[in-house]
Design an enzyme around this catalytic site. Sequence first.
Site, PDB file in Angstrom:
ATOM      1  CB  THR A  73     -24.813  30.590 -81.711  1.00  0.00           C
ATOM      2  OG1 THR A  73     -23.555  30.223 -81.131  1.00  0.00           O
ATOM      3  CG2 THR A  73     -24.624  31.825 -82.560  1.00  0.00           C
TER       4      THR A  73
ATOM      5  CB  SER B 203     -27.857  40.651 -85.224  1.00  0.00           C
ATOM      6  OG  SER B 203     -27.205  39.897 -86.214  1.00  0.00           O
TER       7      SER B 203
ATOM      8  CG  HIS C  91     -26.395  39.134 -93.313  1.00  0.00           C
ATOM      9  ND1 HIS C  91     -25.984  40.395 -92.942  1.00  0.00           N
ATOM     10  CD2 HIS C  91     -26.309  38.357 -92.207  1.00  0.00           C
ATOM     11  CE1 HIS C  91     -25.660  40.384 -91.657  1.00  0.00           C
ATOM     12  NE2 HIS C  91     -25.851  39.162 -91.184  1.00  0.00           N
TER      13      HIS C  91
ATOM     14  CB  VAL D 180     -22.094  14.011 -78.003  1.00  0.00           C
ATOM     15  CG1 VAL D 180     -21.170  12.942 -78.580  1.00  0.00           C
ATOM     16  CG2 VAL D 180     -23.445  13.995 -78.703  1.00  0.00           C
TER      17      VAL D 180
ATOM     18  CE  LYS E 149     -22.000  40.217 -92.439  1.00  0.00           C
ATOM     19  NZ  LYS E 149     -21.245  39.067 -91.989  1.00  0.00           N
TER      20      LYS E 149
ATOM     21  NE  ARG F 258     -20.335  37.230 -82.919  1.00  0.00           N
ATOM     22  CZ  ARG F 258     -20.305  38.568 -82.872  1.00  0.00           C
ATOM     23  NH1 ARG F 258     -21.029  39.252 -83.713  1.00  0.00           N
ATOM     24  NH2 ARG F 258     -19.561  39.199 -81.996  1.00  0.00           N
TER      25      ARG F 258
ATOM     26  CB  SER G 251     -22.309  36.630 -89.368  1.00  0.00           C
ATOM     27  OG  SER G 251     -23.008  37.438 -90.264  1.00  0.00           O
TER      28      SER G 251
ATOM     29  CB  CYS H   1     -45.347  43.660 -71.146  1.00  0.00           C
ATOM     30  SG  CYS H   1     -44.843  44.309 -69.549  1.00  0.00           S
TER      31      CYS H   1
ATOM     32  CB  CYS I 282     -42.361  44.133 -66.361  1.00  0.00           C
ATOM     33  SG  CYS I 282     -43.143  42.531 -66.625  1.00  0.00           S
TER      34      CYS I 282
END
Length: 482
Positions: free
Chosen positions: A40, A45, A49, A172, A249, A310, A337, A402, A437
């Site tokens: 995760t 994002s 928070h 595990v 959210k 999540r 979250s 880049c 790229c």
Amino acid sequence: MYDITVIGAGITGTFIARELSRYQLSVLLIDKENDIANGTTKANSAIVHAGYDAAEGTLKAKLNVRGNELYEEVCKELHVPFKRIGSLVTAFNKQEMETVQELFERGIKNGVPQMEILDKESVLKLENNLSEEVVGALYAKTAGIVGPWELAIALAENALENGVELLLNSPVKDIDKITDGYSITAGDRKIESKIIINCAGLHSDDINNMVNSASFEILPNRGEYNLFDKSVGNIVNTVVFRCPSEAGKGVVIMPTVHGNLLIGPTSEHVDSKTSFDTTLEGLTSINEHTQHTLKQISFQNVITSFTGLRAKIRTQDFIIEESKESLGFFNVAGIDSPGLTAAPAIAEYVIELVKRRIENIEIKQDFNPYRRPNIHFMELSDVEKAKLIEKDPRFGRIICRCEHITEGEIVDVIKRKAGARTLDGVKRRARPGSGRCQGGFCAPRVMEIIARELEIDITEVMKDSLDSYILTGKTKQYQQNK
């Protein structure tokens, strides 16, 4: 026998491992994947928070606010990118403004500082690219953005420098109770540990059920994202939310710490813990949301789309507790979250639980909280660049055009503790392949460097997970064999 084994090397497990490394303990960090932060943590994002969203009195509320407080210091210690840019919960009608007021009042109860409710004029002054239909917003100044996988990698590196051991590619398979603790079958190894801390994310219920009765179930929730080129990275200055709904959210529009623009995630419950596909429906939903929130944006500037999962649970709060059935077995589960934000506070919380099980733990006098910073060649002065090239000519060779990443930077992240071993592992640490790229030009060069530094054949270099081979052999040899 180890004193403590932490299962799961995502942001929660690495924070806990690093916190444990402060003490005179033998600690092992295990993960089933080929690298740190491969679950995760690598697909979220990246928001720190403020803490107004979680219900008062929950672990989420308590640990979110405390975690936010800790972020600046820990990111300075570990030299990880973190920016406290603030967040807006935008409202587009009277009913949504009522929700904004509710969030403000909840934030006050949760102890969130520096919040205010803005009218339309103030919102557009702060974010002039938002739709003129916006009517107001909740502004939380303490919200921020971070590099999540960079932070987890830095935490693991610092933990290893302070004595923690790391075992990757070791799923595990079984856990048995023994006289002094637990016997863990991880990959092809048998490990004994007095204490287990279960931070296995999407699989934390599976790990729990190896020892205890099934007391909780992880419900995978899929979120899709669009990542935009740096050319539109400044279209917003803050983390821009819409008013939350029952689904969560909602889709967020935000800059990244590296100057890109990130929009997402969607929210969809799925049955599989390996459902990482992007979908037409999901990406269309993101686009529709964005067009309603912003005045304009070109989706031609999307450089990649991706999906993260999540680990949600039905109670909607974190599970952080010692098992009543198995003393010395601690579950740290359901960390969705604001789990990234809460992670440093979760580590503090877990240490206090562990201290009740192991009394009189001594602090290491030689604990070093600082990590040597990564070298970012293009951010150096001309004098500093010249000195570095004189010392190591590899810093004078650009590999990724880049992102302007040099060979010296790539070698450095391979040679570190918990260093890169894969193409994506180098990308997460030094960013070659993160530009427009997406590695189309630099990937072969990076693979050559990995093979050389690890002293392996280039056909053994993997993209990311175990067995994700990129090359099978030379083209002419393949044609001859065929």
